[in-house]
Design a protein around this motif. Structure first.
Motif, PDB file in Angstrom:
ATOM      1  N   ARG A  58       0.820  -1.206   0.000  1.00 37.25           N
ATOM      2  CA  ARG A  58       0.000   0.000   0.000  1.00 37.25           C
ATOM      3  C   ARG A  58       0.861   1.266   0.000  1.00 37.25           C
ATOM      4  O   ARG A  58       0.638   2.167  -0.798  1.00 37.25           O
ATOM      5  CB  ARG A  58      -0.936  -0.026   1.242  1.00 37.25           C
ATOM      6  CG  ARG A  58      -1.614   1.281   1.564  1.00 37.25           C
ATOM      7  CD  ARG A  58      -2.566   1.750   0.460  1.00 37.25           C
ATOM      8  NE  ARG A  58      -3.060   3.088   0.754  1.00 37.25           N
ATOM      9  CZ  ARG A  58      -2.471   4.208   0.371  1.00 37.25           C
ATOM     10  NH1 ARG A  58      -1.365   4.165  -0.366  1.00 37.25           N
ATOM     11  NH2 ARG A  58      -2.976   5.376   0.690  1.00 37.25           N
ATOM     12  N   HIS A 108      -7.451   5.749   1.690  1.00 30.04           N
ATOM     13  CA  HIS A 108      -7.752   5.514   3.100  1.00 30.04           C
ATOM     14  C   HIS A 108      -9.268   5.350   3.202  1.00 30.04           C
ATOM     15  O   HIS A 108      -9.971   6.239   3.686  1.00 30.04           O
ATOM     16  CB  HIS A 108      -7.253   6.702   3.922  1.00 30.04           C
ATOM     17  CG  HIS A 108      -5.903   7.196   3.448  1.00 30.04           C
ATOM     18  ND1 HIS A 108      -4.737   6.566   3.768  1.00 30.04           N
ATOM     19  CD2 HIS A 108      -5.545   8.237   2.653  1.00 30.04           C
ATOM     20  CE1 HIS A 108      -3.715   7.200   3.213  1.00 30.04           C
ATOM     21  NE2 HIS A 108      -4.183   8.223   2.525  1.00 30.04           N
ATOM     22  N   HIS A 120      -7.952   8.055  -3.298  1.00 33.54           N
ATOM     23  CA  HIS A 120      -6.977   8.645  -4.213  1.00 33.54           C
ATOM     24  C   HIS A 120      -7.241   8.057  -5.594  1.00 33.54           C
ATOM     25  O   HIS A 120      -7.088   6.849  -5.800  1.00 33.54           O
ATOM     26  CB  HIS A 120      -5.553   8.328  -3.780  1.00 33.54           C
ATOM     27  CG  HIS A 120      -5.171   8.927  -2.463  1.00 33.54           C
ATOM     28  ND1 HIS A 120      -5.424  10.241  -2.146  1.00 33.54           N
ATOM     29  CD2 HIS A 120      -4.545   8.400  -1.384  1.00 33.54           C
ATOM     30  CE1 HIS A 120      -4.968  10.497  -0.927  1.00 33.54           C
ATOM     31  NE2 HIS A 120      -4.440   9.396  -0.436  1.00 33.54           N
ATOM     32  N   GLU A 142      -6.749  15.301   2.008  1.00 33.03           N
ATOM     33  CA  GLU A 142      -5.568  15.362   2.865  1.00 33.03           C
ATOM     34  C   GLU A 142      -4.352  15.960   2.175  1.00 33.03           C
ATOM     35  O   GLU A 142      -3.357  16.242   2.835  1.00 33.03           O
ATOM     36  CB  GLU A 142      -5.217  13.973   3.417  1.00 33.03           C
ATOM     37  CG  GLU A 142      -4.877  12.974   2.334  1.00 33.03           C
ATOM     38  CD  GLU A 142      -4.198  11.703   2.844  1.00 33.03           C
ATOM     39  OE1 GLU A 142      -4.083  11.533   4.057  1.00 33.03           O
ATOM     40  OE2 GLU A 142      -3.770  10.907   1.993  1.00 33.03           O
ATOM     41  N   HIS A 143      -4.386  16.177   0.860  1.00 33.57           N
ATOM     42  CA  HIS A 143      -3.199  16.699   0.177  1.00 33.57           C
ATOM     43  C   HIS A 143      -3.125  18.212   0.190  1.00 33.57           C
ATOM     44  O   HIS A 143      -2.108  18.788  -0.192  1.00 33.57           O
ATOM     45  CB  HIS A 143      -3.148  16.212  -1.278  1.00 33.57           C
ATOM     46  CG  HIS A 143      -2.899  14.734  -1.413  1.00 33.57           C
ATOM     47  ND1 HIS A 143      -3.003  14.055  -2.593  1.00 33.57           N
ATOM     48  CD2 HIS A 143      -2.552  13.805  -0.477  1.00 33.57           C
ATOM     49  CE1 HIS A 143      -2.725  12.769  -2.402  1.00 33.57           C
ATOM     50  NE2 HIS A 143      -2.464  12.598  -1.116  1.00 33.57           N
TER      51      HIS A 143
END
Ligand code: MLT
Ligand code: ZN
Length: 455
Positions: A317, A366, A373, A412-413
């Motif tokens: 992962r 996630h 993603h 989250e990016h």
């Protein structure tokens, strides 16, 4: 050539050569070319205060910069800005056992915090593949998430205090490590996730957790996207996972080829879920696994029997992002509430199949946090400009699906340069106006990371 900021620094603390400007002027985002005018390496909080004050007086734009592992261009200096690198503010300053707080400068690498916590018999739970390069200041500025959010939350949840230098050059000491502090606006949280647009984070008080029992890792093969969520629910009913990740067969093929590894299961399946849990819950996990097989959601699985095996399974992962970098992926980092994931997944899947019929699509993420993603890989024959232009045409369509379900276009990016012009899909006009007003208060000269996050 002399520089207006030169008077503040010792020789070697301000660099203007092309190689330094190129290297420190960019992050892991490759879609914007760096054009920094200089890079400065302050060594103290006082130097950062003086730097910001002089930059305000001279109207010099600053780009705060950590480990530059970001994927949205938040640390790219594309317009002649001065990069403020925290590489030399990399000391862990203090550990307080009673408070379980580790105080460090912004430039400390995330992994160094994890290691120091372990030396004190404690645990810093924020973790991701780039933890060996990313810095705490950058983690806070982007509210970094990663692979253990499902149990431990995001960086925000571990920030007990922050020292920041605002865009006016004021030093603000936010929350001072207190657990309880009901004295009005919590400015600490304003700076978490602010992407360098309100000031520079210079010191951080991080709360540490008790060390968990040893963890086991299980990878299971799943035939249908929707069933991954049923698997999640089954395991969550039986135990509290510390991670629940997923990836597609395409993603697995890339990482296996790149790292020269063996596939985890005898037969390929369209999707895989990776779970991590306390090894004391092994029996409960095995029983949950049996139920998912019986229900027809899971075809096969593999369980770690040692730390080394757990690390190998994690590579499947964690190695994906690096293994697809060579395909210059167009990255989407989407989230919706978990309850809305099944329909959202169907819609995005259909759109992607329709609009990218000739592109290879790599899914991972996630999923236990509702965070996907979606990476579109560049075909070799297509130029990068043409590829990004074609992907950019589809982005608003994907973001409309996100908006329709009240989701986030950047889970989250961060927003940086890449998502800035799409922010209205996740934030209302009123919210954006409040954000702009807050920036005006803390950075009235608009020198802090201009053009990032807000236009
Ligand atoms: C990950 O989950 O692997 C990271 O967010 C990096 C990426 O999305 O490529
Ligand atoms: Zn991620």
């Amino acid at each position: 050539m002399s520089h207006p900021l030169e008077s503040l620094f010792e020789p070697g603390q301000l660099k203007q050569d092309a190689d330094t400007c190129q290297e420190w002027g960019r992050d892991w985002t490759r879609s914007h070319s760096p054009r920094a005018s200089a890079v400065v390496f302050p060594e103290s909080v006082e130097q950062v205060v003086e730097l910001v004050r002089l930059a305000v007086a001279c109207r010099i734009a600053l780009v705060p910069s950590g480990g530059r592992t970001g994927l949205s261009g938040g640390a790219v200096a594309a317009n002649g800005e001065v990069v403020v690198s925290f590489d030399r503010m990399n000391r862990i300053l203090e550990f307080d056992a009673a408070d379980r707080i580790l105080t460090c400068q912004a430039g400390v690498v995330t992994q160094a915090v994890q290691q120091r916590a372990a030396e004190h018999g404690l645990f810093y739970p924020v973790d991701f593949a780039s933890a060996g390069s990313s810095q705490i200041g950058g983690n806070v500025a982007t509210n970094a998430g990663g692979i253990k959010v499902i149990r431990y939350g995001l960086t925000r949840d571990w920030v007990a205090g922050l020292r920041v230098v605002s865009g006016k050059g004021e030093l603000l000491d936010c929350n001072r490590g207190l657990v309880k502090n009901a004295t009005g606006y919590d400015l600490r949280h304003l700076f978490v996730g602010s992407e360098g647009t309100l000031g520079c984070i210079v010191e951080v008080d991080l709360r540490l957790a008790p060390t968990p029992v040893p963890q086991s890792v299980m990878v299971v093969g799943v035939n249908r996207f929707r069933d991954i969520l049923k698997v999640l629910a089954e395991f969550q009913a039986a135990l509290a996972p510390s991670a629940f990740e997923f990836f597609s067969q395409v993603a697995l093929e890339k990482v296996v080829a790149h790292r020269n590894m063996r596939p985890p299961l005898a037969q390929p399946t369209p999707f895989y879920a990776l779970l991590e849990f306390d090894s004391t819950d092994l029996a409960a996990a095995e029983a949950a696994f049996a139920r998912t097989v019986e229900a027809g959601w899971v075809s096969d699985g593999v369980l770690s029997h040692s730390e080394a095996q757990a690390r190998d399974l994690w590579q499947l992962r964690e190695g994906i992002s690096e293994s697809i970098a060579q395909f210059l992926p167009y990255k989407n980092d989407l989230s919706v509430r978990i309850s809305r994931l099944p329909d959202f997944l169907d819609d995005v899947d259909e759109l992607v199949a329709q609009r990218y019929p000739d592109f290879e699509v790599c899914w991972y993420g996630h999923i236990g946090d509702g965070n996907l993603h979606l990476n579109i890989l560049k075909p070799e024959a297509l130029s990068i400009d043409e590829f990004y232009a074609r992907c950019a045409e589809v982005s608003p369509e994907i973001f409309r699906l996100v908006a329709a379900r009240g989701g986030s276009i950047s889970a989250e990016h961060g927003v940086g340069l890449l998502k800035r012009d799409y922010l209205e899909f996740s934030r209302s006009g009123e919210e954006l106006a409040v954000m702009a007003a807050l920036k005006q208060v803390l950075d009235p000269a608009q020198i802090m990371n201009p053009g990032k996050l807000l236009a």
